[in-house]
Motif scaffolding. Structure first.
Motif, PDB file in Angstrom:
ATOM      1  N   GLY A 174       0.808  -1.211   0.000  1.00 11.83           N
ATOM      2  CA  GLY A 174       0.000   0.000   0.000  1.00 11.83           C
ATOM      3  C   GLY A 174       0.838   1.256   0.000  1.00 11.83           C
ATOM      4  O   GLY A 174       0.442   2.279  -0.577  1.00 11.83           O
ATOM      5  N   SER A 175       2.009   1.192   0.629  1.00 13.02           N
ATOM      6  CA  SER A 175       2.858   2.387   0.733  1.00 13.02           C
ATOM      7  C   SER A 175       3.657   2.666  -0.533  1.00 13.02           C
ATOM      8  O   SER A 175       4.181   3.762  -0.708  1.00 13.02           O
ATOM      9  CB  SER A 175       3.830   2.231   1.916  1.00 13.02           C
ATOM     10  N   LEU A 176       3.767   1.677  -1.432  1.00  8.54           N
ATOM     11  CA  LEU A 176       4.555   1.885  -2.646  1.00  8.54           C
ATOM     12  C   LEU A 176       3.899   2.899  -3.575  1.00  8.54           C
ATOM     13  O   LEU A 176       4.591   3.660  -4.268  1.00  8.54           O
ATOM     14  CB  LEU A 176       4.742   0.556  -3.393  1.00  8.54           C
ATOM     15  N   GLY A 177       2.588   2.910  -3.606  1.00  6.74           N
ATOM     16  CA  GLY A 177       1.892   3.829  -4.502  1.00  6.74           C
ATOM     17  C   GLY A 177       1.419   3.132  -5.759  1.00  6.74           C
ATOM     18  O   GLY A 177       2.062   2.202  -6.266  1.00  6.74           O
ATOM     19  N   ARG A 199      12.049   3.451  -9.551  1.00  7.56           N
ATOM     20  CA  ARG A 199      13.373   3.081  -9.040  1.00  7.56           C
ATOM     21  C   ARG A 199      13.665   3.761  -7.711  1.00  7.56           C
ATOM     22  O   ARG A 199      14.202   3.137  -6.787  1.00  7.56           O
ATOM     23  CB  ARG A 199      14.444   3.456 -10.073  1.00  7.56           C
ATOM     24  N   ILE A 200      13.299   5.041  -7.607  1.00  4.84           N
ATOM     25  CA  ILE A 200      13.550   5.763  -6.356  1.00  4.84           C
ATOM     26  C   ILE A 200      12.730   5.174  -5.221  1.00  4.84           C
ATOM     27  O   ILE A 200      13.229   4.928  -4.114  1.00  4.84           O
ATOM     28  CB  ILE A 200      13.229   7.262  -6.524  1.00  4.84           C
ATOM     29  N   VAL A 201      11.434   4.927  -5.479  1.00  3.33           N
ATOM     30  CA  VAL A 201      10.555   4.400  -4.426  1.00  3.33           C
ATOM     31  C   VAL A 201      11.027   3.035  -3.955  1.00  3.33           C
ATOM     32  O   VAL A 201      11.113   2.767  -2.744  1.00  3.33           O
ATOM     33  CB  VAL A 201       9.102   4.331  -4.927  1.00  3.33           C
ATOM     34  N   LEU A 202      11.345   2.137  -4.885  1.00  2.51           N
ATOM     35  CA  LEU A 202      11.774   0.788  -4.500  1.00  2.51           C
ATOM     36  C   LEU A 202      13.112   0.813  -3.769  1.00  2.51           C
ATOM     37  O   LEU A 202      13.281   0.135  -2.740  1.00  2.51           O
ATOM     38  CB  LEU A 202      11.864  -0.101  -5.742  1.00  2.51           C
ATOM     39  N   ALA A 203      14.067   1.575  -4.298  1.00  4.39           N
ATOM     40  CA  ALA A 203      15.381   1.638  -3.655  1.00  4.39           C
ATOM     41  C   ALA A 203      15.283   2.243  -2.260  1.00  4.39           C
ATOM     42  O   ALA A 203      15.849   1.712  -1.289  1.00  4.39           O
ATOM     43  CB  ALA A 203      16.346   2.445  -4.515  1.00  4.39           C
ATOM     44  N   ALA A 204      14.551   3.339  -2.141  1.00  3.01           N
ATOM     45  CA  ALA A 204      14.418   3.990  -0.836  1.00  3.01           C
ATOM     46  C   ALA A 204      13.654   3.120   0.147  1.00  3.01           C
ATOM     47  O   ALA A 204      13.978   3.080   1.344  1.00  3.01           O
ATOM     48  CB  ALA A 204      13.706   5.342  -1.002  1.00  3.01           C
ATOM     49  N   THR A 205      12.640   2.402  -0.342  1.00  2.00           N
ATOM     50  CA  THR A 205      11.874   1.522   0.540  1.00  2.00           C
ATOM     51  C   THR A 205      12.746   0.429   1.127  1.00  2.00           C
ATOM     52  O   THR A 205      12.704   0.162   2.335  1.00  2.00           O
ATOM     53  CB  THR A 205      10.696   0.896  -0.234  1.00  2.00           C
ATOM     54  N   VAL A 206      13.555  -0.206   0.286  1.00  2.00           N
ATOM     55  CA  VAL A 206      14.439  -1.273   0.773  1.00  2.00           C
ATOM     56  C   VAL A 206      15.450  -0.730   1.771  1.00  2.00           C
ATOM     57  O   VAL A 206      15.667  -1.310   2.841  1.00  2.00           O
ATOM     58  CB  VAL A 206      15.160  -1.942  -0.420  1.00  2.00           C
ATOM     59  N   GLY A 275       5.979   6.972   2.797  1.00  2.00           N
ATOM     60  CA  GLY A 275       6.040   6.009   1.699  1.00  2.00           C
ATOM     61  C   GLY A 275       6.070   6.685   0.343  1.00  2.00           C
ATOM     62  O   GLY A 275       6.494   7.835   0.205  1.00  2.00           O
ATOM     63  N   GLY A 276       5.602   5.962  -0.677  1.00  2.00           N
ATOM     64  CA  GLY A 276       5.641   6.471  -2.039  1.00  2.00           C
ATOM     65  C   GLY A 276       4.456   7.364  -2.367  1.00  2.00           C
ATOM     66  O   GLY A 276       3.417   7.309  -1.716  1.00  2.00           O
ATOM     67  N   PRO A 277       4.596   8.201  -3.394  1.00  2.00           N
ATOM     68  CA  PRO A 277       3.488   9.081  -3.811  1.00  2.00           C
ATOM     69  C   PRO A 277       2.348   8.291  -4.435  1.00  2.00           C
ATOM     70  O   PRO A 277       2.562   7.202  -4.972  1.00  2.00           O
ATOM     71  CB  PRO A 277       4.149  10.018  -4.820  1.00  2.00           C
ATOM     72  N   ALA A 278       1.139   8.834  -4.353  1.00  2.00           N
ATOM     73  CA  ALA A 278      -0.074   8.199  -4.892  1.00  2.00           C
ATOM     74  C   ALA A 278      -0.328   6.848  -4.251  1.00  2.00           C
ATOM     75  O   ALA A 278      -0.902   5.944  -4.860  1.00  2.00           O
ATOM     76  CB  ALA A 278       0.003   8.063  -6.406  1.00  2.00           C
ATOM     77  N   GLY A 279       0.103   6.691  -2.982  1.00  2.00           N
ATOM     78  CA  GLY A 279      -0.167   5.483  -2.222  1.00  2.00           C
ATOM     79  C   GLY A 279      -0.921   5.820  -0.952  1.00  2.00           C
ATOM     80  O   GLY A 279      -1.348   6.956  -0.738  1.00  2.00           O
ATOM     81  N   THR A 280      -1.089   4.830  -0.091  1.00  2.00           N
ATOM     82  CA  THR A 280      -1.855   5.036   1.138  1.00  2.00           C
ATOM     83  C   THR A 280      -0.992   5.504   2.299  1.00  2.00           C
ATOM     84  O   THR A 280      -1.516   5.800   3.370  1.00  2.00           O
ATOM     85  CB  THR A 280      -2.577   3.740   1.535  1.00  2.00           C
ATOM     86  N   ALA A 281       0.319   5.543   2.113  1.00  2.00           N
ATOM     87  CA  ALA A 281       1.207   6.002   3.180  1.00  2.00           C
ATOM     88  C   ALA A 281       1.233   7.522   3.233  1.00  2.00           C
ATOM     89  O   ALA A 281       0.873   8.208   2.277  1.00  2.00           O
ATOM     90  CB  ALA A 281       2.622   5.464   2.965  1.00  2.00           C
ATOM     91  N   GLY A 282       1.660   8.058   4.379  1.00  2.13           N
ATOM     92  CA  GLY A 282       1.731   9.505   4.543  1.00  2.13           C
ATOM     93  C   GLY A 282       3.167   9.999   4.508  1.00  2.13           C
ATOM     94  O   GLY A 282       4.037   9.422   3.859  1.00  2.13           O
ATOM     95  N   GLY A 283       3.439  11.065   5.267  1.00  2.00           N
ATOM     96  CA  GLY A 283       4.772  11.631   5.309  1.00  2.00           C
ATOM     97  C   GLY A 283       5.053  12.552   4.126  1.00  2.00           C
ATOM     98  O   GLY A 283       4.189  12.828   3.293  1.00  2.00           O
ATOM     99  N   ILE A 284       6.295  13.001   4.060  1.00  2.00           N
ATOM    100  CA  ILE A 284       6.689  13.881   2.956  1.00  2.00           C
ATOM    101  C   ILE A 284       6.952  13.089   1.687  1.00  2.00           C
ATOM    102  O   ILE A 284       7.169  13.680   0.624  1.00  2.00           O
ATOM    103  CB  ILE A 284       7.951  14.685   3.326  1.00  2.00           C
TER     104      ILE A 284
END
Length: 416
Positions: A174-177, A199-206, A275-284
């Motif tokens: 859900g947080s990936l977007g 690539r940014i979302v996956l790399a940063a998530t890991v 988390g990632g943009p256009a997902g269910t996670a919040g934050g910056i």
């Protein structure tokens, strides 16, 4: 507020109902009453529906806003932005909505089946109760809401991987977007076709998951009130679970009120990034954090341009990232000061609560219900602003771009 929604006599107060509804729609998870005991099955169904509508609404809203931004840009900008957004920018709205709903429902049903089977066969829950527990927690997890139907959240299942891992997986997905999920579905084994955003979302998530797991597990390893009570493998499982939830999930399998102050501070950072943009996670958002990181690296190296994965990062994106972060920090600082004036709680606890609300995480040290009315209203505003603010503000910044007809002379102040 209906009496049928509350287990006790009469209905809930306006503040209790409004705070719970706000927390559910904003998929946060902060509560002023116990979800498991205060609300009847009817009230819990209402909460689950609000979570589902909130989660789908946020993904839809963010994607449609992105589509609107693209259509108001020049043709060249639209083509470039569409390529960088995972090919979702030029899809029709109907197809976009259908894709979001289908993806959400499929993931939620798969997780619900796993959890329901575990509650049924592993813990002897009646079939109806097992199905309900599985469905509610699957919806709550994928939408990063953090609502649980147990008074201690998931602390009773801290060492059960059949409960912890499916919920953690749903939170991560859900947080990936939605743009990232679309790319992973289309090109699961062709990373070279992934765009910069994916690539940014996956790399940063890991990186954040690994770093968060190592940090929280190391700090709490010998704390008898948290991870110290478990064996080695169970400590790693619980540490990983807390790291996942700190990214906006909101569930907990250990007592956050007994965590070390260093753990709270580290979690503050994870919650703020989100988390990632256009997902269910919040934050910056991890993309905002990654942009600032690449800007920092380029500045340290003395490079004239910021390059990411073989492409140059637009200067407008850099300015947008800096603006969003500074506004978020200012809002968090101001809100923390207000709560310090209203209560006698310590700075680390109040900062944790404020960031949890703004980043729509839902983790708490247990002080939410003890805050005065003004403090709870402030948290509601933070949840609402944190859920919708970054999306609308980022789109507004993108739409305000206009070519300059002239440039002023360059002069540099002394930095540092």
């Amino acid at each position: 507020m209906l009496p049928v929604a509350r287990t006790g006599p009469g209905g809930s107060t306006l503040l209790e109902a409004l705070f719970t509804a706000t927390s559910a729609v904003c998929v946060t998870g902060l509560v002023v009453v116990d979800t498991a005991t205060h609300w009847t099955p009817f009230g819990q169904v209402v909460i689950m529906m609000l979570i589902q509508v909130g989660g789908l609404g946020i993904m839809t809203f963010a994607s449609v806003v992105g589509l609107s931004v693209l259509r108001k840009m020049s043709l060249r900008s639209r083509i470039t932005a569409a390529a960088e957004s995972g090919s979702v920018g030029l899809e029709n709205v109907r197809g976009l909505l259908l894709g979001i709903v289908t993806t959400s429902v499929v993931i939620e049903l798969c997780v619900a089946a796993l959890l329901g089977a575990r509650f049924l066969f592993g813990y002897g829950e009646p079939p109806g109760r097992a199905v309900w527990l599985g469905l509610f927690h699957a919806v709550s997890a994928f939408n990063n809401a953090g609502f649980a139907l147990f008074s201690d959240s998931l602390m009773s299942y801290a060492t059960d991987p059949w409960i912890s891992l499916p919920i953690a997986a749903a939170v991560i997905l859900g947080s990936l977007g939605f743009p990232v999920l679309v790319q992973l579905r289309r090109y699961p084994r062709l990373p070279r076709k992934w765009v910069m955003n994916t690539r940014i979302v996956l790399a940063a998530t890991v990186v954040l998951l690994v770093a968060g797991t190592v940090y929280l597990t190391a700090v709490e390893w010998s704390n008898p009130a948290t991870l110290g009570q478990f064996a080695g493998p169970d400590k790693m499982l619980a540490g990983f679970f807390q790291s996942v939830q700190a990214r906006s999930g909101g569930f907990n399998t250990i007592d956050w009120s007994r965590m070390d102050s260093a753990s709270l501070l580290g979690t503050d950072v994870l919650m703020l990034i989100g988390g990632g943009p256009a997902g269910t996670a919040g934050g910056i958002k991890v993309t905002t954090f990654a942009v600032l990181f690449f800007v920092l690296v380029a500045e340290i190296r003395g490079e004239g341009a910021v390059n990411v994965f073989g492409k140059q990062l637009a200067r407008a994106v850099q300015r947008q990232a800096i603006t969003i972060v500074l506004i978020a920090v200012a809002l968090i600082a101001a809100s923390t000061v207000v709560l310090m004036l209203l209560t006698d709680f310590s700075l680390d606890v109040l900062l944790f609560e404020v960031i949890s609300a703004f980043a729509t995480v839902g983790l708490s040290t247990g002080i939410t219900a003890s805050l005065p009315v003004g403090g709870q209203v402030l948290l509601m505003l933070l949840m609402f602003i944190g859920r919708l603010g970054p999306i609308t503000f980022a789109s507004a910044l993108a739409l305000r771009q206009r070519p300059a007809s002239f440039e002023l002379p360059i002069e540099r102040p002394i930095i540092g």
